[in-house]
Design an enzyme around this catalytic site. Sequence first.
Site: not given
Length: 310
Positions: A137, A152-158, A176, A200, A241
């Site tokens: 994913h 990254g998690e779903s909805g994080i902005g990938k 996706d 999407e 950093r």
Amino acid sequence: MISPEEFARALGLTVISGTRRQHGMRIRVADLCRPGLQFAGYFDVFASERPQLIGKTEMAYLNSLPPEVRDERLDRYFSYEMPCIVIARGMPCPPALLQQAVRHGVPIYGTLYETSAFTGMAIGYLSEALAPRQTCHGVLLDVFGVGVLITGESGIGKSECALELIKRGHQLVADDVVDISRVGSKLVGESPEMVRDFMELRGIGIVDIKSIFGIGAVLRRKTINIVIHLEIWSPDKDYDRLGTREQTTEILGVNLPLIEMPVRSGRNLAIIMEIAARNWRLKSEGYNAVAELDRRLAQRFSAQRDEEEE
């Protein structure tokens, strides 16, 4: 595993004899066998599980044998189970070979390519067709020639970050769902055919990137070089950093450089990913910014120490 029929279709082979046992052998190894030693009578080491490729040398030797010797060698040759036989250079199939193949249910195919050229094509195809595969994913893009896999998690902005990169001239490979295969020591990613070129976007829906940005905005497949994992910025986490901590992630047994990128308002992730891709390319060519900074600091401290001693 692939069937001899799939192998023949993929490489454009001509069917000389398509007879095959009901539960015939399938191809499991990304290599070929040239049975010259077997025609000479040596069977102690015989890769019968590979597709058998008969070139000019093997054919000339087989045709030079006396009929009784040839029949004895072929009887022993076909006593082993093999997926198929390919005859190179468009050479005709000897009747004795064809008769034994039909009797034992071994398909025979022909190709007009020279033996060495066909070997390269066949091994290349088999390496990809038999490669270990995994679905991930994420979003895969080509950024300055570097394969960047964004997770990254779903909805994080990938997808939104990928859209900004596409707008800046980079290419989308998959959104996706990324199909990853291991070819040798490299990982190659591509999109499932059903959703290829689509993206999407929440609030808008499904968009066709190729239709909106043009055919140059999409790429069929790409070697994966680095993984960038997006996560919500946490004030309690100690993020790297200076770039001194080399992190990796394993996919199909291959370790890839991993960059954990915190997401918070005000950060231009697209530009940061461009820098990450350029920095990876510099590292792959032997330049490391951290090592260069250490060298300069060491040089300055050494100069200061020399001045104090004087």
